[in-house]
Design a protein around this motif. Structure first.
Motif, PDB file in Angstrom:
ATOM      1  N   GLU A 142       0.849  -1.183   0.000  1.00  0.00           N
ATOM      2  CA  GLU A 142       0.000   0.000   0.000  1.00  0.00           C
ATOM      3  C   GLU A 142       0.888   1.237   0.000  1.00  0.00           C
ATOM      4  N   GLU A 143       0.258   2.395  -0.172  1.00  0.00           N
ATOM      5  CA  GLU A 143       0.988   3.671  -0.177  1.00  0.00           C
ATOM      6  C   GLU A 143       2.108   3.646  -1.212  1.00  0.00           C
ATOM      7  N   ARG A 144       1.801   3.093  -2.384  1.00  0.00           N
ATOM      8  CA  ARG A 144       2.805   2.920  -3.429  1.00  0.00           C
ATOM      9  C   ARG A 144       3.114   4.236  -4.133  1.00  0.00           C
ATOM     10  N   ARG A 145       4.383   4.389  -4.462  1.00  0.00           N
ATOM     11  CA  ARG A 145       4.800   5.474  -5.351  1.00  0.00           C
ATOM     12  C   ARG A 145       6.032   5.002  -6.108  1.00  0.00           C
ATOM     13  N   ALA A 146       6.140   5.458  -7.339  1.00  0.00           N
ATOM     14  CA  ALA A 146       7.270   5.070  -8.185  1.00  0.00           C
ATOM     15  C   ALA A 146       8.256   6.231  -8.257  1.00  0.00           C
ATOM     16  N   TRP A 148      14.752   2.577 -15.339  1.00  0.00           N
ATOM     17  CA  TRP A 148      15.271   2.294 -13.997  1.00  0.00           C
ATOM     18  C   TRP A 148      14.326   2.959 -13.005  1.00  0.00           C
ATOM     19  N   VAL A 149      13.725   2.162 -12.106  1.00  0.00           N
ATOM     20  CA  VAL A 149      12.684   2.659 -11.209  1.00  0.00           C
ATOM     21  C   VAL A 149      12.781   1.969  -9.855  1.00  0.00           C
ATOM     22  N   THR A 150      12.324   2.663  -8.818  1.00  0.00           N
ATOM     23  CA  THR A 150      12.155   2.056  -7.499  1.00  0.00           C
ATOM     24  C   THR A 150      10.700   2.214  -7.101  1.00  0.00           C
ATOM     25  N   LEU A 151      10.059   1.099  -6.716  1.00  0.00           N
ATOM     26  CA  LEU A 151       8.711   1.153  -6.173  1.00  0.00           C
ATOM     27  C   LEU A 151       8.837   1.244  -4.657  1.00  0.00           C
ATOM     28  N   HIS A 152       8.264   2.289  -4.094  1.00  0.00           N
ATOM     29  CA  HIS A 152       8.218   2.462  -2.643  1.00  0.00           C
ATOM     30  C   HIS A 152       6.812   2.102  -2.185  1.00  0.00           C
ATOM     31  N   GLY A 153       6.708   1.509  -1.015  1.00  0.00           N
ATOM     32  CA  GLY A 153       5.408   1.160  -0.479  1.00  0.00           C
ATOM     33  C   GLY A 153       5.530   0.579   0.916  1.00  0.00           C
ATOM     34  N   ARG A 154       4.411   0.141   1.441  1.00  0.00           N
ATOM     35  CA  ARG A 154       4.354  -0.475   2.762  1.00  0.00           C
ATOM     36  C   ARG A 154       3.811  -1.884   2.587  1.00  0.00           C
ATOM     37  N   ILE A 184       9.146  -0.507   2.015  1.00  0.00           N
ATOM     38  CA  ILE A 184      10.024  -1.177   1.060  1.00  0.00           C
ATOM     39  C   ILE A 184      10.465  -0.208  -0.027  1.00  0.00           C
ATOM     40  N   ALA A 185      11.627  -0.503  -0.570  1.00  0.00           N
ATOM     41  CA  ALA A 185      12.166   0.213  -1.736  1.00  0.00           C
ATOM     42  C   ALA A 185      12.622  -0.876  -2.694  1.00  0.00           C
ATOM     43  N   TRP A 186      11.792  -1.162  -3.693  1.00  0.00           N
ATOM     44  CA  TRP A 186      11.996  -2.278  -4.611  1.00  0.00           C
ATOM     45  C   TRP A 186      12.615  -1.749  -5.897  1.00  0.00           C
ATOM     46  N   LYS A 187      13.941  -1.863  -5.998  1.00  0.00           N
ATOM     47  CA  LYS A 187      14.673  -1.349  -7.165  1.00  0.00           C
ATOM     48  C   LYS A 187      14.543  -2.310  -8.341  1.00  0.00           C
ATOM     49  N   ASP A 233       8.601  -2.422 -31.737  1.00  0.00           N
ATOM     50  CA  ASP A 233       8.549  -2.470 -33.197  1.00  0.00           C
ATOM     51  C   ASP A 233       8.377  -1.052 -33.741  1.00  0.00           C
ATOM     52  N   GLY A 234       8.597  -0.079 -32.877  1.00  0.00           N
ATOM     53  CA  GLY A 234       8.418   1.323 -33.214  1.00  0.00           C
ATOM     54  C   GLY A 234       7.146   1.877 -32.620  1.00  0.00           C
ATOM     55  N   GLU A 235       6.062   1.138 -32.765  1.00  0.00           N
ATOM     56  CA  GLU A 235       4.758   1.602 -32.283  1.00  0.00           C
ATOM     57  C   GLU A 235       4.327   0.924 -30.982  1.00  0.00           C
ATOM     58  N   TYR A 236       4.785  -0.308 -30.759  1.00  0.00           N
ATOM     59  CA  TYR A 236       4.360  -1.082 -29.595  1.00  0.00           C
ATOM     60  C   TYR A 236       5.544  -1.761 -28.932  1.00  0.00           C
ATOM     61  N   LEU A 237       5.383  -2.066 -27.637  1.00  0.00           N
ATOM     62  CA  LEU A 237       6.357  -2.880 -26.917  1.00  0.00           C
ATOM     63  C   LEU A 237       6.163  -4.324 -27.352  1.00  0.00           C
ATOM     64  N   THR A 238       7.268  -5.008 -27.661  1.00  0.00           N
ATOM     65  CA  THR A 238       7.192  -6.388 -28.156  1.00  0.00           C
ATOM     66  C   THR A 238       7.806  -7.414 -27.208  1.00  0.00           C
ATOM     67  N   ASP A 239       8.765  -6.990 -26.390  1.00  0.00           N
ATOM     68  CA  ASP A 239       9.469  -7.898 -25.479  1.00  0.00           C
ATOM     69  C   ASP A 239       9.805  -7.147 -24.194  1.00  0.00           C
ATOM     70  N   HIS A 240       9.933  -7.912 -23.087  1.00  0.00           N
ATOM     71  CA  HIS A 240      10.265  -7.324 -21.789  1.00  0.00           C
ATOM     72  C   HIS A 240      11.227  -8.233 -21.032  1.00  0.00           C
ATOM     73  N   TRP A 241      12.245  -7.616 -20.439  1.00  0.00           N
ATOM     74  CA  TRP A 241      13.180  -8.274 -19.529  1.00  0.00           C
ATOM     75  C   TRP A 241      13.273  -7.409 -18.283  1.00  0.00           C
ATOM     76  N   ALA A 242      13.639  -7.999 -17.140  1.00  0.00           N
ATOM     77  CA  ALA A 242      13.766  -7.217 -15.910  1.00  0.00           C
ATOM     78  C   ALA A 242      14.813  -7.808 -14.989  1.00  0.00           C
ATOM     79  N   VAL A 243      15.414  -6.920 -14.215  1.00  0.00           N
ATOM     80  CA  VAL A 243      16.270  -7.286 -13.091  1.00  0.00           C
ATOM     81  C   VAL A 243      15.709  -6.506 -11.909  1.00  0.00           C
ATOM     82  N   ARG A 244      15.315  -7.225 -10.845  1.00  0.00           N
ATOM     83  CA  ARG A 244      14.698  -6.594  -9.680  1.00  0.00           C
ATOM     84  C   ARG A 244      15.427  -7.044  -8.425  1.00  0.00           C
ATOM     85  N   ASP A 245      15.454  -6.178  -7.419  1.00  0.00           N
ATOM     86  CA  ASP A 245      16.075  -6.522  -6.149  1.00  0.00           C
ATOM     87  C   ASP A 245      15.012  -7.059  -5.185  1.00  0.00           C
ATOM     88  N   ASP A 246      14.502  -8.256  -5.498  1.00  0.00           N
ATOM     89  CA  ASP A 246      13.490  -8.886  -4.664  1.00  0.00           C
ATOM     90  C   ASP A 246      14.040  -9.203  -3.271  1.00  0.00           C
TER      91      ASP A 246
END
Length: 136
Positions: A55-59, A75-81, A100-103, A111-124
């Motif tokens: 809860e109380e999330r902010r990016a 590159w983003v950190t999700l803050h929350g409780r 929490i601070a989830w980096k 493809d120019g107009e749309y997102l086609t693939d996603h990869w992530a590295v997170r500090d779980d």
């Protein structure tokens, strides 16, 4: 053409508040290399986990840009409780109230107009450590 800042702002709105503009940027067959699944619906499941866990999330956006191969990095950190362990990797940990601070670093192919693939590295692990410390 999708711009890096446009994707970053949309992602920040999605991870903090579930704003639908981010998923609207995806092709119907977007490949999520984290889960191995395809399509924007994958993100509905993840949003359910986030919404129930924190809860109380902010990016906090740290940066974004286009990589040499044209992919977009965010590159983003999700803050929350922490209020519930909906994220599968949190296991059966009880609600802790931990702040929490989830980096995270996300990379998207387009493809120019749309997102086609996603990869992530997170500090779980950092989130798990904060929850465990708060639970004593």
């Amino acid at each position: 053409m999708l711009e890096a800042e446009q994707v970053a702002q949309a992602y920040a709105g999605w991870i903090a508040h579930g704003e639908p503009g981010f998923q609207a940027m995806m092709r119907d067959d977007l490949h999520d290399h984290v889960s191995g699944r395809r399509g924007p619906g994958t993100w509905d499941v993840v949003w359910g986990w986030i919404e129930s866990s924190f809860e109380e999330r902010r990016a906090e956006l740290h940066g974004w840009g286009r990589l040499d191969d044209g992919r977009i990095a965010v590159w983003v950190t999700l803050h929350g409780r922490h209020v519930h362990s909906g994220m599968p990797w949190l296991g059966d940990r009880p609600p802790s109230g931990a702040l929490i601070a989830w980096k995270q670093l996300h990379v998207f192919a387009t493809d120019g107009e749309y997102l086609t693939d996603h990869w992530a590295v997170r500090d779980d692990l950092k989130v798990i450590e904060a929850v465990d410390a708060a639970n004593g």
